[in-house]
Design a protein around this motif. Sequence first.
Motif, mmCIF file in Angstrom:
data_model
loop_
_atom_site.group_PDB
_atom_site.id
_atom_site.type_symbol
_atom_site.label_atom_id
_atom_site.label_comp_id
_atom_site.label_asym_id
_atom_site.label_seq_id
_atom_site.Cartn_x
_atom_site.Cartn_y
_atom_site.Cartn_z
ATOM 1 N N VAL A 1 -3.302 -11.596 -6.444
ATOM 2 C CA VAL A 1 -2.088 -11.461 -5.869
ATOM 3 C C VAL A 1 -1.149 -10.012 -5.655
ATOM 4 N N SER A 2 -1.420 -9.233 -5.998
ATOM 5 C CA SER A 2 -0.613 -7.955 -5.945
ATOM 6 C C SER A 2 -1.339 -7.532 -4.711
ATOM 7 N N ASP A 3 -2.636 -8.560 -3.803
ATOM 8 C CA ASP A 3 -3.026 -8.128 -2.947
ATOM 9 C C ASP A 3 -2.459 -8.005 -1.540
ATOM 10 N N GLU A 4 -1.578 -9.245 -1.634
ATOM 11 C CA GLU A 4 -0.512 -10.178 -1.011
ATOM 12 C C GLU A 4 0.485 -9.484 -0.155
ATOM 13 N N CYS A 5 0.840 -8.082 -1.019
ATOM 14 C CA CYS A 5 1.886 -7.500 -0.269
ATOM 15 C C CYS A 5 1.787 -5.803 -0.766
ATOM 16 N N GLN A 6 0.505 -5.491 0.008
ATOM 17 C CA GLN A 6 -0.222 -4.126 0.331
ATOM 18 C C GLN A 6 0.084 -4.204 1.671
ATOM 19 N N ARG A 7 0.229 -2.824 1.487
ATOM 20 C CA ARG A 7 0.204 -2.375 3.316
ATOM 21 C C ARG A 7 -1.294 -1.658 3.856
ATOM 22 N N PRO B 1 10.721 -0.684 2.641
ATOM 23 C CA PRO B 1 11.117 -1.874 4.083
ATOM 24 C C PRO B 1 9.877 -2.079 4.456
ATOM 25 N N PHE B 2 9.787 -3.567 5.139
ATOM 26 C CA PHE B 2 8.455 -3.727 5.160
ATOM 27 C C PHE B 2 8.747 -4.497 6.756
ATOM 28 N N GLY B 3 7.785 -3.930 7.487
ATOM 29 C CA GLY B 3 7.844 -4.588 9.098
ATOM 30 C C GLY B 3 9.525 -3.789 9.635
ATOM 31 N N ASN B 4 9.896 -4.883 10.127
ATOM 32 C CA ASN B 4 11.202 -4.661 10.763
ATOM 33 C C ASN B 4 12.032 -3.964 9.752
ATOM 34 N N GLU B 5 12.389 -3.957 8.491
ATOM 35 C CA GLU B 5 13.306 -4.115 7.919
ATOM 36 C C GLU B 5 14.424 -2.530 7.938
ATOM 37 N N THR B 6 15.069 -2.590 7.156
ATOM 38 C CA THR B 6 15.928 -1.580 7.052
ATOM 39 C C THR B 6 15.669 -0.742 5.496
#
Length: 229
Positions: A65-71, A167-172
């Motif tokens: 499941v942790s793979d889901e939130c890896q960069r 942050p991920f993507g365009n997040e600050t």
Amino acid sequence: MADLSELSVVISLRDWQWLNIFSRNGAVETFVPLTGKSDQLMGDILIEPNDRLLLIEAKSKRGKVSDECQRKIVNRTNNGVTSQVQKVKNAFLKARAELLQNSPQAPGADSPGLRDYCRKSLAGHHFLYWYPTRPEASDGSVEGALALEPYLLAVARDGGFDPALGPFGNETPADAAAVGEASQFVEGNFLEGSVVSEDNNHPDYEITYQENSPFSLDNVYFESGRLSR
């Protein structure tokens, strides 16, 4: 979905549906594998148990499941120029965007919008994986079953919304902190033992989830209980 171990979980789900066809009055349940852009934008499978549409993310086991939130850093070529870009799962980015949009205005504050999103997500978006139901035997064999776990809670338990990840993507950085605050709201209001306010418009959604105790397929189809170890 190129991982063969994930593919075996998907095939096992379809086999399970066929093996239990007579328990459901001979009706073959909906099973729609998603590929290509649909897979990237939505998930791996759509199923429809008891007239409930579920979007499924297949994993070989709970630890994946942790793979889901890896960069992941991938090479991308544009006009003959190759550069490295960050790639993150689309479903994960969508979940973070919803948490950010509906994040409580202050720590401990309520958020009706976040409650509504959580109820919809917990009702319809799940991980599917193989789950050991007994400790490993002396001969090395392990008994297990296919299990479902709500996407939002599974990622939250694995720390996927922790502000420390940044942050991920365009997040600050401020966005990442707001996502973390929203995640605490989710865990505090939708795990077993927490208090969930009444919602007369959606009484079926007023449920909490046992921590570290996923659904069995029997639970989803026949409401017969959870898996345990």
